[in-house]
Enzyme design. Structure first.
Site, mmCIF file in Angstrom:
data_model
loop_
_atom_site.group_PDB
_atom_site.id
_atom_site.type_symbol
_atom_site.label_atom_id
_atom_site.label_comp_id
_atom_site.label_asym_id
_atom_site.label_seq_id
_atom_site.Cartn_x
_atom_site.Cartn_y
_atom_site.Cartn_z
ATOM 1 N N ASP A 93 21.499 -80.965 23.113
ATOM 2 C CA ASP A 93 20.982 -82.141 23.829
ATOM 3 C C ASP A 93 22.129 -83.021 24.318
ATOM 4 O O ASP A 93 23.219 -83.019 23.757
ATOM 5 C CB ASP A 93 20.021 -82.964 22.948
ATOM 6 C CG ASP A 93 20.619 -83.396 21.619
ATOM 7 O OD1 ASP A 93 21.422 -82.623 21.055
ATOM 8 O OD2 ASP A 93 20.309 -84.504 21.145
ATOM 9 N N GLU A 158 20.691 -83.946 18.336
ATOM 10 C CA GLU A 158 21.821 -84.620 17.691
ATOM 11 C C GLU A 158 21.913 -86.058 18.161
ATOM 12 O O GLU A 158 22.351 -86.934 17.432
ATOM 13 C CB GLU A 158 23.119 -83.870 18.000
ATOM 14 C CG GLU A 158 24.287 -84.267 17.109
ATOM 15 C CD GLU A 158 25.094 -85.425 17.647
ATOM 16 O OE1 GLU A 158 25.950 -85.919 16.899
ATOM 17 O OE2 GLU A 158 24.892 -85.860 18.813
HETATM 18 ZN ZN LIG Z 1 27.855 -84.907 20.402
#
Ligand SMILES: [Zn+2]
Length: 252
Positions: A93, A158
């Site tokens: 992401d 994340e």
């Molecule tokens: Zn990162």
């Protein structure tokens, strides 16, 4: 020169920078921004591209959802490896590109200009994913026989609540690991320490009172303010306790 040094030299020699740049570009071109309400607004296309790449290289690839539509990719080299486990970790992401009109390049164009790759996620961290894959590919191409295993953990979410890495650990993928390299950008310097994070929820209770009789009530706001001040002080103390270690201070 001993056997390990020879293997390292052979693997370094086998790194193909053009492959790494091309892979990073291809990954940047997949806009894996989490957009609530948009069925395509997640990491699944980027994860599929990573899984296909790793499968093509001959790794043992597993894909499992950390949340619906938000897959983790887990891949081992060698596919039938045993022994000590080293994890190379990255995430698919990226944070939002914001207003594209403010960019000097298309945010998901994957433009290479003057020796640099531009685009959302080029540094954080599709470049890191491409580097990790390029490293395993080089080890493979050099014919290095590992006495242990390398596991690529390319996880989702994340930039949000870390659902991907939490699921990765909960499902036992980190068990037996002797080390992990987090392939986040650190100005090309190894960073040997990392801060933690505390996500605390505080409740401060008061007691309601008539405005004319404040003494019969309790105002919770001063207590909350005192807590915030104490928390800020404790952060300063922590920094002193670690000797103010910063990544730049421990360049290899
Ligand atoms: Zn990162």
């Amino acid at each position: 020169m001993d056997k390990v040094e020879r293997a390292v030299d052979a693997a370094v020699e086998a790194v193909d920078p053009a492959y790494v740049v091309d892979l990073a570009r291809r990954l940047v071109q997949i806009p894996s921004v989490m957009r609530g309400g948009d069925p395509a607004g997640n990491e699944s296309a980027a994860a599929a591209a990573v899984a296909a790449e790793l499968d093509g290289l001959g790794l043992l690839v597993r894909v499992e959802d950390a949340a619906p539509g938000r897959p983790n990719v887990i891949a081992d080299w060698p596919a039938d490896g045993t022994g000590p486990l080293l994890i190379l970790e990255g995430h698919t992401d990226v944070v939002t590109e914001g207003d594209p009109s403010l960019w000097s390049v298309p945010p998901f164009g994957g433009v290479v200009r003057d020796g640099r790759l531009y685009g959302r996620g080029a540094a954080d961290m599709k470049g890191g994913i491409a580097a990790a894959i390029g490293a395993v590919r080089a080890v493979r191409d050099a014919g290095v026989r590992l006495t242990g295993r390398v596991r690529l953990a390319v996880v989702s979410d994340e930039e949000g609540m870390m659902l991907g890495i939490k699921r990765f650990i909960r499902n036992g993928w980190a068990e037996g690991a002797v080390g992990a390299i987090i392939c986040e950008p650190e100005a090309n310097a190894p960073c040997l320490v990392q801060k933690g994070a505390v996500r605390a929820v505080g409740r401060f209770r008061g007691r309601m009172a008539h405005g004319a009789m404040p003494k019969t009530g309790v105002n919770p706001i001063p207590a909350a303010a005192a807590f915030v001040r104490r928390a800020a002080r404790s952060r300063r103390t922590t920094r002193r306790a670690t000797g103010g270690i910063r990544c730049s201070a421990i360049r290899a």
